[in-house]
Design a protein around this motif. Structure first.
Motif, PDB file in Angstrom:
ATOM      1  N   SER A  99     -66.622 -59.402 -39.151  1.00 61.52           N
ATOM      2  CA  SER A  99     -67.538 -60.084 -38.228  1.00 61.52           C
ATOM      3  C   SER A  99     -68.956 -60.145 -38.756  1.00 61.52           C
ATOM      4  O   SER A  99     -69.857 -60.596 -38.049  1.00 61.52           O
ATOM      5  N   GLY A 100     -69.162 -59.718 -39.998  1.00 59.74           N
ATOM      6  CA  GLY A 100     -70.484 -59.778 -40.595  1.00 59.74           C
ATOM      7  C   GLY A 100     -70.738 -61.058 -41.352  1.00 59.74           C
ATOM      8  O   GLY A 100     -71.678 -61.132 -42.149  1.00 59.74           O
ATOM      9  N   THR A 101     -69.938 -62.089 -41.106  1.00 61.47           N
ATOM     10  CA  THR A 101     -70.103 -63.354 -41.807  1.00 61.47           C
ATOM     11  C   THR A 101     -71.341 -64.115 -41.329  1.00 61.47           C
ATOM     12  O   THR A 101     -71.816 -65.019 -42.014  1.00 61.47           O
ATOM     13  N   SER A 102     -71.853 -63.766 -40.156  1.00 70.10           N
ATOM     14  CA  SER A 102     -73.100 -64.351 -39.651  1.00 70.10           C
ATOM     15  C   SER A 102     -73.730 -63.378 -38.671  1.00 70.10           C
ATOM     16  O   SER A 102     -73.049 -62.503 -38.106  1.00 70.10           O
ATOM     17  N   ALA A 103     -75.025 -63.540 -38.449  1.00 69.84           N
ATOM     18  CA  ALA A 103     -75.725 -62.676 -37.501  1.00 69.84           C
ATOM     19  C   ALA A 103     -75.168 -62.853 -36.093  1.00 69.84           C
ATOM     20  O   ALA A 103     -75.035 -61.892 -35.330  1.00 69.84           O
ATOM     21  N   ASP A 104     -74.796 -64.086 -35.745  1.00 70.00           N
ATOM     22  CA  ASP A 104     -74.264 -64.338 -34.411  1.00 70.00           C
ATOM     23  C   ASP A 104     -72.899 -63.709 -34.223  1.00 70.00           C
ATOM     24  O   ASP A 104     -72.611 -63.129 -33.167  1.00 70.00           O
ATOM     25  N   SER A 105     -72.052 -63.792 -35.240  1.00 71.93           N
ATOM     26  CA  SER A 105     -70.728 -63.178 -35.156  1.00 71.93           C
ATOM     27  C   SER A 105     -70.840 -61.663 -35.013  1.00 71.93           C
ATOM     28  O   SER A 105     -70.125 -61.044 -34.212  1.00 71.93           O
ATOM     29  N   ASP A 162     -68.294 -58.230 -44.264  1.00 70.10           N
ATOM     30  CA  ASP A 162     -67.941 -59.586 -44.688  1.00 70.10           C
ATOM     31  C   ASP A 162     -67.252 -59.472 -46.043  1.00 70.10           C
ATOM     32  O   ASP A 162     -67.900 -59.294 -47.064  1.00 70.10           O
ATOM     33  N   THR A 220     -59.211 -61.651 -40.515  1.00 70.77           N
ATOM     34  CA  THR A 220     -60.508 -62.243 -40.765  1.00 70.77           C
ATOM     35  C   THR A 220     -61.195 -61.544 -41.924  1.00 70.77           C
ATOM     36  O   THR A 220     -60.741 -60.490 -42.380  1.00 70.77           O
ATOM     37  N   GLU A 275     -59.490 -69.570 -40.473  1.00 68.05           N
ATOM     38  CA  GLU A 275     -59.897 -68.319 -41.125  1.00 68.05           C
ATOM     39  C   GLU A 275     -58.773 -67.778 -41.988  1.00 68.05           C
ATOM     40  O   GLU A 275     -59.003 -67.297 -43.098  1.00 68.05           O
ATOM     41  N   ARG A 321     -73.410 -60.028 -33.785  1.00 70.59           N
ATOM     42  CA  ARG A 321     -73.978 -59.749 -32.464  1.00 70.59           C
ATOM     43  C   ARG A 321     -72.900 -59.806 -31.390  1.00 70.59           C
ATOM     44  O   ARG A 321     -72.833 -58.939 -30.510  1.00 70.59           O
ATOM     45  N   ARG A 322     -72.051 -60.825 -31.450  1.00 69.38           N
ATOM     46  CA  ARG A 322     -70.996 -60.959 -30.453  1.00 69.38           C
ATOM     47  C   ARG A 322     -69.995 -59.805 -30.523  1.00 69.38           C
ATOM     48  O   ARG A 322     -69.493 -59.346 -29.490  1.00 69.38           O
TER      49      ARG A 322
END
Length: 246
Positions: A106-112, A172, A103, A199, A114-115
């Protein structure tokens, strides 16, 4: 740095495992690769027999990985290991780059992000064995592989996992993939439900000259379909070596 070493000759190959793995995740690759290469499957800082990490940023993990060999290596990274491998190829000399079920981070979005960070809280609350029981079935549907994946994940330690998760959540690589200037192979299991085929398609599309191979299996494709994975990887490494000698 703890891990598994094999092979007496040939160019070096560095194997970087995923966030729930260890050097044991490459038990089906080490001996095969060692017929032609000097191989090291690491236990990342905080994993296996390696000491807990001093930092939690991806650049630091890449710096530690760069010191495993005293020369550039072929770097093979699975999942989180692929994100480390990407940074390694961006910041240090490498012979080639293989990203397996990986990938951009996991910094591609705030939600990713957070998870990813939430996984640490779950591990702290339920313990490694229960954490592995819950998460391992996402990596493979093959019963024999599931036993191995769950056993490896059940040995993760909170300091190592926390640092790994934070390094992922803060990363990211999307905007910088075009800077990778080494031969690159992207491999993904057709049934990967963790990072997913799309991805991997993105990684292959954005990295100049990268090739994509979709093989059988899920997120733990190198363990679930080792013969297919090894054939693809060895073929790629042979091509890179032939080009180097031409």
């Amino acid at each position: 740095m703890n891990g598994v070493r094999a092979g007496a000759s040939g160019s070096p190959v560095l194997l970087l495992h995923g966030i729930g793995g260890s050097s044991a995740s490459f038990e089906s690759q080490v001996d095969v690769l060692a017929r032609r290469h000097r191989v090291f499957a690491w236990d990342a800082p905080g994993y296996g027999g390696s000491a807990d990490p001093a930092r939690a940023d991806l650049g630091w993990f890449a710096e530690v990985a760069a010191r495993v060999f005293d020369e550039p290596a072929h770097v093979v990274g699975v999942s989180w290991g692929g994100v480390i491998a990407t940074r390694l190829a961006l910041e240090h000399p490498v012979l080639s780059l293989t990203l397996a079920d990986s990938t951009r981070g996991s910094g591609t979005s705030a939600d990713s992000a957070r998870r990813m960070r939430a996984r640490v809280d779950e591990l702290a609350q339920v313990g490694a064995q229960e954490f592995a029981r819950r998460r391992a079935p996402r990596l493979t549907t093959d019963p024999a592989t599931l036993v191995k994946v769950e056993a490896t994940m059940a040995r993760v330690r909170l300091p190592g996992y926390r640092a790994a998760a934070e390094s992922m959540a803060a990363t990211d690589h999307g905007p910088v993939l075009g800077r990778i200037a080494v031969p690159t192979l992207v491999v993904v299991g057709a049934d990967d439900r963790v990072t997913g085929v799309e991805e991997s398609r993105l990684l292959a599309r954005e990295i100049p000259g990268a090739r994509l191979r979709v093989i059988g299996g899920g997120h733990a494709a190198n363990q679930e379909r080792p013969e297919e994975f090894n054939d693809v990887l060895l073929g790629f490494l042979s091509e890179v070596e032939a080009a180097r000698c031409a």
